[in-house]
Design a protein around this motif. Structure first.
Motif, mmCIF file in Angstrom:
data_model
loop_
_atom_site.group_PDB
_atom_site.id
_atom_site.type_symbol
_atom_site.label_atom_id
_atom_site.label_comp_id
_atom_site.label_asym_id
_atom_site.label_seq_id
_atom_site.Cartn_x
_atom_site.Cartn_y
_atom_site.Cartn_z
ATOM 1 N N SER A 174 0.836 -1.211 0.000
ATOM 2 C CA SER A 174 0.000 0.000 0.000
ATOM 3 C C SER A 174 0.867 1.256 0.000
ATOM 4 N N ALA A 175 1.940 1.230 0.795
ATOM 5 C CA ALA A 175 2.851 2.379 0.822
ATOM 6 C C ALA A 175 3.521 2.574 -0.528
ATOM 7 N N LEU A 176 3.910 1.474 -1.151
ATOM 8 C CA LEU A 176 4.581 1.555 -2.450
ATOM 9 C C LEU A 176 3.638 2.083 -3.523
ATOM 10 N N ILE A 177 2.397 1.611 -3.524
ATOM 11 C CA ILE A 177 1.427 2.087 -4.509
ATOM 12 C C ILE A 177 1.084 3.551 -4.262
ATOM 13 N N SER A 178 1.047 3.959 -2.990
ATOM 14 C CA SER A 178 0.826 5.379 -2.692
ATOM 15 C C SER A 178 1.955 6.226 -3.277
#
Length: 251
Positions: A174-178
């Motif tokens: 999720s952090a990477l996609i953000s």
């Protein structure tokens, strides 16, 4: 507001349903909006508009997924992937804005079909990967993310082979996609894509549908086997990819 956009009442129905379905999937899997919505939206607008549109919506959705789970993010893996993801995103934006629409149609069909076949064929967790795999996975994930709107499955593959805890995998992804949406959003802004007020208006109109899809996806994730649902969606994605290839060959 809807009257200002060039879609008929019958055209709005598949657009709204496609976006809602895409964010149901996002609510469960954390990625895949373009794989679901792209084959539907491409009947109404070029891919060079679809991807920036979904990036705007993904930005809001990804933040909503990240905030509750930010403590489980593994910063070491995040920092290892980020530089290569940024390189891939830059290349993808250049290709997206330069290639002809019919070529992008074929490429998207091949990409979607290949992803679906991969998802149906692979039934076991991959073996542990070395850290250097961050370079190809990050670069190709960023490239596919910018070009086709979905490189998240590559990040999921890499992280699931590097991290043991499911919570860490989901939170780090999720952090990477953000971060990926921020990079793509910035690149599209620099390229002047969001000077198109019609695109911004369309994104605004689709926000309520996105929130409904996310809400449904999160509720389904609690009641339904994630693996079973994602497998069903993969079959639908495969059908969409083959339809895109067929459309390219018959035009």
């Amino acid at each position: 507001m809807l009257a200002q956009l060039p879609f008929s009442p019958l055209g709005w129905l598949p657009i709204l349903l496609g976006v809602a379905a895409a964010y149901v999937v996002f609510g469960i899997a954390g990625f895949g909006t373009a794989l679901v919505a792209g084959p539907i939206l491409i009947n109404f607008m070029p891919l060079s508009r679809i991807i920036p549109l979904l990036v705007l919506l993904d930005f809001v959705a990804a933040l909503g997924n990240l905030l509750p789970s930010r403590r489980d993010v593994v910063r070491g893996e995040l920092l290892r992937l980020l530089p290569f993801m940024a390189i891939g995103c830059t290349l993808g934006v250049v290709f997206l804005l330069k290639l002809k629409s019919d070529v992008l149609l074929l490429l998207m069909g091949l990409f979607v079909t290949g992803y679906a076949l991969y998802g149906l064929a692979v039934k076991v967790r991959p073996a542990t990967l070395a850290g250097w795999w961050a370079a190809p996975m990050g670069t190709v994930g960023g490239l596919f993310g910018a070009l086709f709107g979905s490189g998240g499955f590559l990040y999921a593959l890499y992280l699931s082979a590097r991290l043991e805890a499911k919570e860490q995998v989901r939170a780090t992804q999720s952090a990477l996609i953000s971060c990926s949406t921020v990079v793509r959003l910035s690149l599209f802004m620099l390229a002047g894509v969001y000077a198109d007020k019609g695109l911004l208006l369309l994104a605004l109109c689709l926000l309520p549908v996105m929130f409904v899809g996310l809400w449904c996806g999160r509720r389904l994730a609690c009641r339904l086997s994630r693996e079973a649902f994602v497998r069903l969606v993969t079959w639908l994605v495969l059908a969409s990819g083959l339809a895109l290839i067929g459309r390219y060959l018959t035009t």
